[in-house]
Every structure is written in C-alpha cells, then in structure tokens.
Scaffold this motif. Structure first.
Motif, PDB file in Angstrom:
ATOM      1  N   GLU A 205      -5.351 -58.074 -35.845  1.00 58.34           N
ATOM      2  CA  GLU A 205      -4.597 -58.183 -37.088  1.00 58.34           C
ATOM      3  C   GLU A 205      -4.051 -56.799 -37.014  1.00 58.34           C
ATOM      4  OE1 GLU A 205      -7.244 -58.501 -40.317  1.00 58.34           O
ATOM      5  OE2 GLU A 205      -7.896 -60.283 -39.766  1.00 58.34           O
ATOM      6  N   ASN A 206      -4.751 -55.762 -36.315  1.00 53.87           N
ATOM      7  CA  ASN A 206      -4.102 -54.365 -36.600  1.00 53.87           C
ATOM      8  C   ASN A 206      -4.342 -53.664 -35.191  1.00 53.87           C
ATOM      9  OD1 ASN A 206      -2.722 -52.264 -37.437  1.00 53.87           O
ATOM     10  ND2 ASN A 206      -4.004 -51.419 -39.028  1.00 53.87           N
ATOM     11  N   PHE A 233      -0.389 -51.121 -38.427  1.00 48.35           N
ATOM     12  CA  PHE A 233      -0.075 -51.446 -40.091  1.00 48.35           C
ATOM     13  C   PHE A 233      -0.871 -50.222 -40.676  1.00 48.35           C
ATOM     14  CE2 PHE A 233       0.695 -55.825 -38.494  1.00 48.35           C
ATOM     15  CZ  PHE A 233       2.013 -55.905 -39.122  1.00 48.35           C
ATOM     16  N   MET A 234      -0.226 -49.600 -41.805  1.00 49.47           N
ATOM     17  CA  MET A 234      -1.152 -48.580 -42.495  1.00 49.47           C
ATOM     18  C   MET A 234      -2.308 -49.460 -43.107  1.00 49.47           C
ATOM     19  SD  MET A 234       0.554 -46.384 -41.923  1.00 49.47           S
ATOM     20  CE  MET A 234      -0.325 -44.962 -43.040  1.00 49.47           C
ATOM     21  N   VAL A 235      -3.160 -48.564 -43.531  1.00 47.31           N
ATOM     22  CA  VAL A 235      -4.846 -49.426 -44.032  1.00 47.31           C
ATOM     23  C   VAL A 235      -4.717 -48.964 -45.246  1.00 47.31           C
ATOM     24  CG1 VAL A 235      -7.235 -49.446 -43.689  1.00 47.31           C
ATOM     25  CG2 VAL A 235      -5.650 -49.302 -41.822  1.00 47.31           C
ATOM     26  N   ASN A 236      -4.862 -49.696 -46.317  1.00 46.08           N
ATOM     27  CA  ASN A 236      -5.047 -49.458 -47.962  1.00 46.08           C
ATOM     28  C   ASN A 236      -6.412 -49.103 -47.869  1.00 46.08           C
ATOM     29  OD1 ASN A 236      -2.390 -50.021 -48.437  1.00 46.08           O
ATOM     30  ND2 ASN A 236      -3.426 -52.428 -48.424  1.00 46.08           N
ATOM     31  N   SER A 240      -7.762 -53.078 -46.838  1.00 46.59           N
ATOM     32  CA  SER A 240      -6.566 -54.271 -46.405  1.00 46.59           C
ATOM     33  C   SER A 240      -5.459 -53.610 -45.675  1.00 46.59           C
ATOM     34  CB  SER A 240      -6.322 -54.909 -47.683  1.00 46.59           C
ATOM     35  OG  SER A 240      -5.603 -54.040 -48.425  1.00 46.59           O
ATOM     36  N   LEU A 241      -4.573 -54.512 -45.096  1.00 42.44           N
ATOM     37  CA  LEU A 241      -3.537 -53.836 -44.330  1.00 42.44           C
ATOM     38  C   LEU A 241      -2.245 -53.777 -45.308  1.00 42.44           C
ATOM     39  CD1 LEU A 241      -3.512 -55.887 -41.151  1.00 42.44           C
ATOM     40  CD2 LEU A 241      -4.608 -53.667 -41.670  1.00 42.44           C
ATOM     41  N   GLY A 242      -1.377 -52.382 -45.289  1.00 39.87           N
ATOM     42  CA  GLY A 242      -0.486 -52.063 -45.675  1.00 39.87           C
ATOM     43  C   GLY A 242       0.943 -52.386 -45.140  1.00 39.87           C
ATOM     44  N   ALA A 243       1.699 -51.449 -45.226  1.00 44.28           N
ATOM     45  CA  ALA A 243       3.003 -51.561 -44.835  1.00 44.28           C
ATOM     46  C   ALA A 243       2.997 -51.288 -43.015  1.00 44.28           C
ATOM     47  CB  ALA A 243       3.965 -50.507 -45.135  1.00 44.28           C
TER      48      ALA A 243
END
Lengths: 596, 596
Positions: A205-206, A233-236, A240-243
């Motif tokens: 996923e990342n 992907f940025m991580v919140n 969870s994955l962000g932008a």
C-alpha cells in the motif's frame, strides 16, 4: 526440478558449526531451540518452494514494467508478497513489539537464503525493508517508530534505500539532494536518486523511502548528509494513508539480470517538494545509512549463497538427466554426463563453494546473535568484532563465488545453458549484480583492510587464524587421506593469510596504494581460508558422527569428501594469492594512466 | 568510444614474437612482408571499425528474427556483409585459385581478431564459411570445389556446420540424420539439426550446409558418419541458383548472448528429402568435420581475444571518464576511477590476459604457416605438432579468460555495468558461448590430454617447457626487479607444468578418470605458463629496444609492466593448479552420484 531448500545442510551447519544450541541459551533467544528452528525452516521452505520459486523464471521473461509513473510487477509477485507478509516472514528477525517474531539471526539467515535462492528479484523487496527497519529501530524517533515500523515489519508497506545519484555512484560525498526545513518539523526534499530497488511497485500500500539529502547549511562531503523518511503516501495520525507525496518514478532500468525487480529513477520534489521527516540528528545520515548497509551486506552475501545453491541444484538435475558420450574409463554406451570427470569437477566446484560460504555466513549470524544478546559486555564486544570482520568477507567472497558457480552451472549445461529457456543463464545474469550493489567487492575489501584489519592491528584476524590452525591440528590427528589433505591445506592457508595480514598491517599507512591494490585478493584469500576452515570443522564433526555411528552416514561421508575437495581445489590457491598481494602491487600500479 | 583495432600491439606481436619476417620468407608467402601486413591490417581496421563495430550494440538490442521460415538479420548486417565480401575479407587466407588472397594465417589472424572483437554476432558467419571452405578444400571433389568454393571464398554464399542433433549434443556417435543414395550420385537427407549458426539468413544468395548423416548401411557410432553438402538452393551446372532444397529453418533460439547471430533449428527432408552430395568418402565424415572444427577452434580462440580487447577498451574509457571518490592515497577531491588501485588491478587483469592470449595465438598462427609452407618435411611436421598442441589451449584458455575479462569489465563499470545500455553487459553475455561451442573447454582439455600430450609421451609439451625455461634464463640475466619477477614466476611455472605433463603421461592409461578430472586445470596451467612465456619474450624484446633507443619508449615500458603483472598475478597461480591436479582428483571423483 525447481529450487528445493537444502534443509539437511542448513540444519547441519546451524547445529554443528554455528552453535544453535548456544544461541538458544542467550537471553531473549529461548524460543530458538533446534526443534523450533527446524519447524520454522520447514514452514519457510514450504512457502518458498511452493509460492516463490515457481515465479522466478517466468518473471525474468516478463519483468516488471513501468508506465506513466507506475510499476506493475511480474505476474504472481503481488500475491506472493501478500502471503509473505501474512506468513510473518518479513518480521522473522524483527522485534515482537512491532509485529515481528523476534527470532535470532541464525534462524533468520537460512530463511533469507531460501528466499533469495528461490527468486532473487522477489526477495529483494524484503531485503530493502529489513534495512529500513534496522535504521528506524536504531535512529528513528518514537513517533517515527510508531508510524512506520509495524507496517514495515508486517509487510503491509515496504522500504527503500535512496543513496545513489547520477553523478555520485558509490561516492556519498557527492550527494546533492536537498532537504529544506519547513519550520513545522518537516522538510521538503528535492533531488534525483537512481538505482532505487523497488522504488515503485504495486505489491504494498505504501513505500517508505529513506533518503540521503543535505540540509541548507550542511557541511560539504559525507559529514553533511542527513537521512529522511519520505513516504510515497503521507501517513495520517491514525495510520491511514493521506495524500500522494511529491516523489515520482520517472523510469526503470533495462538490466542484465534481476529483471523482475524494478530498479527505479526517483524524482523528489518536482512539484513543490517531497515532504519528509528527519531521522535522528542532522548530518548523521551516513552513520544511519551504514546500519542499513551492514544488514543489507550480510543479506547480499546470502543472496550469493542462495543463488549458488539454486544454480548447483539445477546443474545436478541436468547432469543426472542428460545422457551423452561414453565414460573416459570406457563404458559401452553413453552415460549421464555427471559421470564425466570434468562435469564432476564443475559440480564439486559449485557444491563445495556453496557449502563453505553457507557455513561461514551462518557462523557469522551466530556471532551476531551473541553480540546482541549476551549479558556479558566483553562477550558481546568480542563477538561483534569478529562478526564485523566477517561481514565484508561474507558479502564480497560469497558473491564473487556465486558468479563462478553460476558460470560453472551454464557450462555443465553445455549449449543448452546458453539458451534462456533452461534458466541456467538467468543465474549467470542475476549473479552479476551481487558484487556491485550494497558496495562493490572493492568497497568491501577496503572495509576489510581499513576498518577491520588495520584499525585493530590485525588482532581479530589473528584470532581467527589461530582457530584455523587449531582445526588443522585436530584434523592432523585423524587417520585418513582426506583429513591429512585438509589439514595440510589449512595449515598453509593459515600461514598465507597470516603473512598477508602482517603485510596489510605493516604497510597500509606508509603505502596505501600498494596495499589496496591487493585488497580484493586479500578478501578472497580470507574467504577461501575461513570457508575452508568451516569445511574442516564440518569434516571433524562428520568423522565424530561416523565413529559414533550416529545419524546419516552418507551425509557425513559426503561432507568429508566435499571438505577435502574444497581444500584441494580452493584453499590450495592461497600461496599464489599471497604472492600476488605481497609481490604484485608494483605491476598493478606502475602504468601511467595515459598508457592504458 | 567504439572498438578500435589494437594495431600497435598486433604489429608488435606479429613482428617481434611471431616471426612475420620468417613467415614472409616461406614459399608462397612472399607477399606477406611486414609492410604488406601492416597495410592489410590497416585496411581491415578501417572496414571493421567503420562498418562492423557500430552495429554491435544495436544488433544485440534488436536481434535477428525468424518469421515463417525466413530469418531477417539485424539492421545493417546485410550491407556490412556485402562490403565484407567485396573487400575480399572472407577470402583473406584462402587460395587465390578460388578468388582468395592467399595470405598466411599470421596475417589473417589479427584481421579475424578485429572482426570478432568488433562484433561477435556478425563475425560468426564468416567463421562458419571458413570452416566449410577448409573442409571442401581438403575433401571435396573437383566438381564440388568448382561449384562451391569460389562463391564461398568471395562471400557470395555462406557456409554452415551441421553436427548437433537434439539427442546428441557434442556426442557425434549419437547422430541419427539419414542420407539415402538415389542412384544418381545424389542423396536424400533427412533429420533435425540444432544450434546451427547462421543456418538461415538474408545476407547471401545461398547457404551451403555441410551436414553429418548416416548412409543406410553405415556402422554404428562415429565410424558410420558421412559428410554431405546440402545447399539451400540447388546449383545449376552454370553456377546459377535452381530450386529451393528441402531444408527449412523451423525456429531460432532465444539466447543469453550473440543474439544477432541466428542459431537455427534446421529440418532436413520433411518434404521428400533434401538433396545432397557426399563429400569425400562414406563414413569419413567425422574426419572431415574435424578439419572444419580445428580451423573453427582456433577462430573461436580469436573470438576470446577480440572480445577481451573490446571489453578492455570499453572499461578503460569508462574508468578514465568516470570521476568518483578520493584516492586512497588522499587526494583533495574525487578522481577518475582509473586511479583507484582495485580498478587498476581489474584493468591490468584484462589487459595482461588479452595481450598474453593474443601473443600465444599469433605464435600459433606462425607455426601453422611454417607447417603448411615450409619445403622441409621435418620442419613442417615439427611445427604442425606444436601448432596442434596449442590449438586446444588457444581455444580453451583464451575463451575461459575472456569470461573473466568480460566480468571484470562489468565490475569496472559498477552499477552502470549492469545496465544494458553501456554495452559492458553484452560482452559478459556474449562471452559465455565461447567456452561451449566448437567443443566445450572440457572437450579441448580432453584433446590436450589424449591426442596432444599422452600420444607423444609429452614430447611436444616438454619442448615448449624447455623454451619457457630458456626465456626465464635470459630474463634472469637482465637488471631490474620486473625481469627478476617474471623470470622467477616462469621458472616455477615451467616446473609446475612439467610436473603435470609427467603426471598426465604416467597416469592416463592406468587411471584415466583421475587424469581427466584435472584436464581443464591442466589446460589452464598450460595457457598461463605459455601465455606468460610470450609475455616474458615480449619483455625481453622490449628491453632490447629500450637499450638500443629504438621505437616507442612508452610502448615498450608498458609491455614490461604488463608482462610483470601477468607473471605476478597469473603465472603465480601455477603451483596451486599443479597441486589441484596431482592431489585433487580423489575429492573430485569420490562422491556417489546419488549424493549429489
């Protein structure tokens, strides 16, 4: 026949040469009993031979490909990685706190060997994640650990190492990527990185990129390099994955081998800056990167062993199956080519080198475990020092050797070996990267000379040489030609290695160019003598078992034969190498650059 | 920089080591003066570097391809072959009676080296034609000669060798292709042949297949094999082309290297029978095929030398151009990597082996010329015997060495070497075929042991060893470390080679498996010692020139350095190899087949 895990040899080496029993008595390693080890290896072998090995050749023919910034990996890789993650294999050696199994390196190492042996291209993604995990464990902040480690350890995400830039190659002093602080604890990262293994793919996923870059006021050279985490992907905050971050895979390389593993050019910050966070302290990036590198170097050594095992198995299968020409002794009709003496020689080359390199590496893994788990600081330090001496040898020698083995494997196949469909040629192509990445053999050899030999005045090396001599002495007391032969070659090998160590210690400061002209031969000599030593130890144990009437008679007899072959054909090279090193530098260095 | 002909070294070897002057005094070789030789080489170099070398890498990327039975060769090949033919290069060494130039092998050899060095895939078509020409010259009928030779020699048509069948590999006893006499002097040929280099292509009007097959009542084994000409297109009485013969290319192989040269599966006789004519007498096909093979084996040795030269040049160019990391001696900034001692070692490995193998091969060519042109039967016989001893060494050693050189070449390039676009990887892939086709290294080594050493009780070998010792003695008389070093290594090398020759002669009959287990190491030892001998001779000549103040000082100084490097790093391996051969066979042969 596809790759099979060499369980018998692996367990023999773990139990008889690498002191698994002792490792299982270390604090924190109590679960690592010989029974558990065997069960873990069997489970790993099932996964590897059932799921990973069958993909190897097809993936070479239909490699991962790039389109519009995304990489689609070879057929089956995504599903295999999912199962790899679910099986907990990524986390085998990593802490239970972050979802790992916390097993010692001595158990992890054969598992890694299997994975690489079965499918080098596939296995690389895990190797890189291992490096990222090691670096974060050592230097990451609590927040970074909390955010990144569990997904990496459980194989939900993967990691990369971003060192090389187009102008820089192995020379990290030349790194130009920039990281500009944003005042909020983050940095914007800009630059181009090349040769990024699994820098982009579709298997997780990342992707957690660990990136070397310079902050605005950093000093020049290697002392001005910092390490950053730049996720794909940025991580919140909730994990969870962000932008999507500003890092793009702009192309992948068309390579000689390991074609299924995408080797990426990554562009950071073309659209405003890739957001990253600093790992540890500024300007200490090189130090952290070496943590990743050292773990990875040992791993690359295991790639050499695994690939060699696979090439060997394939050559044996072919040589037993292929019937051609009469025996030189004069058989009536054609025989399986394994009966031809030179095919036998090639197979013994392959077998004996693989076994010797495996033994040396597993012994190294055991030293690592003692260095990390012993309660006694002196024991830890001593084991760490020997382990560190062995790492460049395990990396450099096992990988150079794997190229010889892969070449012999093609040769056993004759004309069929040159046809891609047999797969022998793939090993020959794949192996060539192993002496290059994670530091070329010359870089390993420089490490062996500088940090590992000169710095302690040859103390660790001399300690090992004393042990080689002790083994030679024990062998000399046994009846039988094989033991006499091994003992004789080890005595000579020890003497040659000692002479070279003395030469290196005495001359590096005054005449570094002369010593470094012989650094790779020194590394090879160390590999041959120390690998031969392990084979000698194996012969001793085997003879004890035979005398006691214990275990598998054929296995022990074969081990003695293989040890003898290695002594007669490889350790026997020691005096020639010694003379090349001590007398050969003048010829190496004399020519003016213009005359090349 | 693309491949450049190493004119200086070629002319040095021809003139100073291979006695071009003497060759030009042989009857029939009067035109082969040093001046003519130089002019021919220069003309050849122009063609090769201008026309052939530039196609090498592109053709690897876009290989020849098969469609519906026809093969379209890589871009530029057809035009280059046209110019090759028009330039008279195919006929360089072939008789003027059939359109050739009738030049001695000593002049042909460097031209062949250039061609192979520039583009192995392209050059192969000419190598195969050479073999067909040799076979027809020796065994063809007058009518066959009249029909086929002139078009082959002038490059209007090309030739092939059809030995291998799917079940047979190198074992010609297993050949099953059939040839059925039609009562009109022709035969109908049926069977499948594999690994047929340029078995189908678009570069010439016709292809002359020389095919091994059995007549209906032929004895079993190699004594029942006959040789047939099977042209792709039938040839009318006036030499014009007639009907398409019943031979089809059903596929080409997907190979590790030499991708631009089509390796064909040929199907003979699927539509009623391919029409062929017998060459020479029935059941003597193997003998004639050996004529082709021996010419081709020497040629493959030159492929090894040529490829090595190309890989070396490419590595040097890269190493001078690529700036990376500080000097170990402590330069202020990064330096061109050619200054790093291990890069220097790799380049000297490549350079010295290439020069040694070139010198040995050219000396072999000179012996061949004396063997074919001297008026004195005893001189002819003596030179022929030495030439025949050298052929398996030139083939086997030069090609094994070329794989080491190509591997070192990739290593010099580091990560860039693993990327196909640099071309370094192509050499690594291409080189791997050289130790396989025209007889694997083991087959060369069996020839060296059986026909070339045991048969004459080691006489020729001992004669060569005496010459090595003489050179060592001359070197010992010179002042200077380099000469002392070379002399010492050559003395030891000669002693080791002599011990091995004695062992081979004494033991082959009683214990063939033990001797043949060491046959490839014996071949390597012979290559190192005899190659080192040539380098020693080169050092002697160079010193004479320097003392006399003649010629290019730098060239001679470099030659002495290179000779010393070869002695210190390669001839120095002799004692280890000797011990592997004499003491190592027990370990090689002891293991039961089931234990592999």
């Amino acid at each position: 026949m596809a790759y099979q895990a060499p369980m018998k040899d692996m367990l023999f080496v773990m139990n008889e040469l690498a002191n698994l029993e002792g490792v299982s008595q270390l604090p924190g390693c109590e679960d690592a009993t010989p029974e558990t080890a065997e069960a873990v290896l069997e489970e790993n072998a099932k996964f590897v031979t059932g799921m990973v090995a069958p993909l190897n050749h097809a993936a070479d023919k239909e490699p991962s490909f790039w389109k519009d910034g995304t990489v689609t990996t070879s057929k089956g890789f995504k599903e295999a990685f999912k199962q790899f993650a679910e099986g907990g294999w990524q986390g085998l050696q990593h802490p239970t706190d972050f979802g790992g199994q916390g097993l010692p390196k001595l158990i992890g190492t054969p598992c890694v060997e299997m994975l690489h042996g079965a499918n080098l291209s596939f296995a690389l993604v895990g190797l890189l994640s291992d490096g990222a995990i090691e670096a974060l464990l050592t230097a990451g902040s609590d927040e970074q650990k909390a955010t990144y480690l569990e997904p990496l350890v459980t194989g939900k995400w993967t990691g990369t190492m971003n060192l090389t830039e187009p102008q820089a190659g192995s020379d990290l002093a030349a790194v130009r990527s920039r990281a500009v602080p944003q005042g909020d604890g983050t940095y914007k990262v800009f630059g181009t990185k090349i040769f990024i293994t699994y820098g982009e793919h579709d298997m997780a996923e990342n992707i957690v990129h660990l990136v070397l870059a310079r902050t605005p006021d950093a000093p020049e050279g290697v002392k001005g390099i910092s390490l950053f985490i730049v996720p794909k992907f940025m991580v919140n905050a909730d994990g969870s994955l962000g932008a999507r971050n500003d890092v793009q895979c702009v192309s992948i390389e068309h390579k000689l081998g390991i074609k299924a593993s995408p080797t990426c050019v990554l562009q950071f910050g073309d659209n405003g800056g890739a957001i990253g966070t600093l790992v540890g302290e500024e300007n200490r990036g090189l130090e952290y990167m070496f943590i990743m590198m050292n773990a990875a170097r040992f791993g690359v050594g295991m790639q050499g062993v695994g690939l060699s095992e696979n090439a060997y198995q394939q050559a044996v299968t072919f040589a037993k199956d292929r019937v051609q020409s009469r025996d030189v002794g004069g058989s009536a009709g054609p025989v399986a080519i394994i009966n031809h003496p030179d095919v036998r020689r090639l197979l013994m080359n392959m077998r004996s080198q693989t076994e010797a390199a495996r033994a040396l590496a597993y012994v190294g893994a055991s030293l690592y475990d003692a260095a990390h788990h012993s309660l006694d600081a002196a024991v830890r330090a001593e084991n760490q020092a020997v382990y560190e001496y062995l790492v460049p040898v395990i990396k450099g020698w096992s990988t150079e050797m794997s190229q010889d083995v892969a070449r012999d494997g093609v040769q056993v196949h004759g004309g069929m070996g040159f046809i891609e469909e047999t797969g022998a040629a793939q090993h020959y192509r794949d192996a060539k990267i192993l002496t290059i990445y994670e530091g070329t053999t010359a870089i390993q050899a420089n490490d062996l000379v500088g940090r590992k030999t000169v710095r302690d005045g040859g103390k660790v090396a001399k300690g090992l040489i004393a042990q080689v001599r002790a083994t030679a002495g024990q062998l000399a007391e046994l009846q039988g030609e094989a033991f006499t032969a091994i003992s004789k070659q080890l005595e000579q090998g020890a003497a040659d290695l000692e002479a070279v160590v003395d030469y290196v210690v005495a001359n590096t400061k005054a005449n570094p160019r002369a010593v470094f002209a012989g650094s790779v031969p020194y590394l090879k000599l160390a590999g041959l003598v120390l690998g031969g030593w392990q084979m000698g130890r194996a012969a001793l144990v085997s003879q004890q078992k035979l005398s006691a009437g214990e275990g598998d008679k054929s296995f022990y007899e074969a081990k003695i034969v293989t040890a003898r072959f290695f002594a007669d054909h490889f350790v026997s090279q020691s005096s020639g190498i010694r003379s090349s090193i001590i007398e050969g530098s003048a010829g190496t260095l004399a020519l003016d650059v213009d005359l090349f």
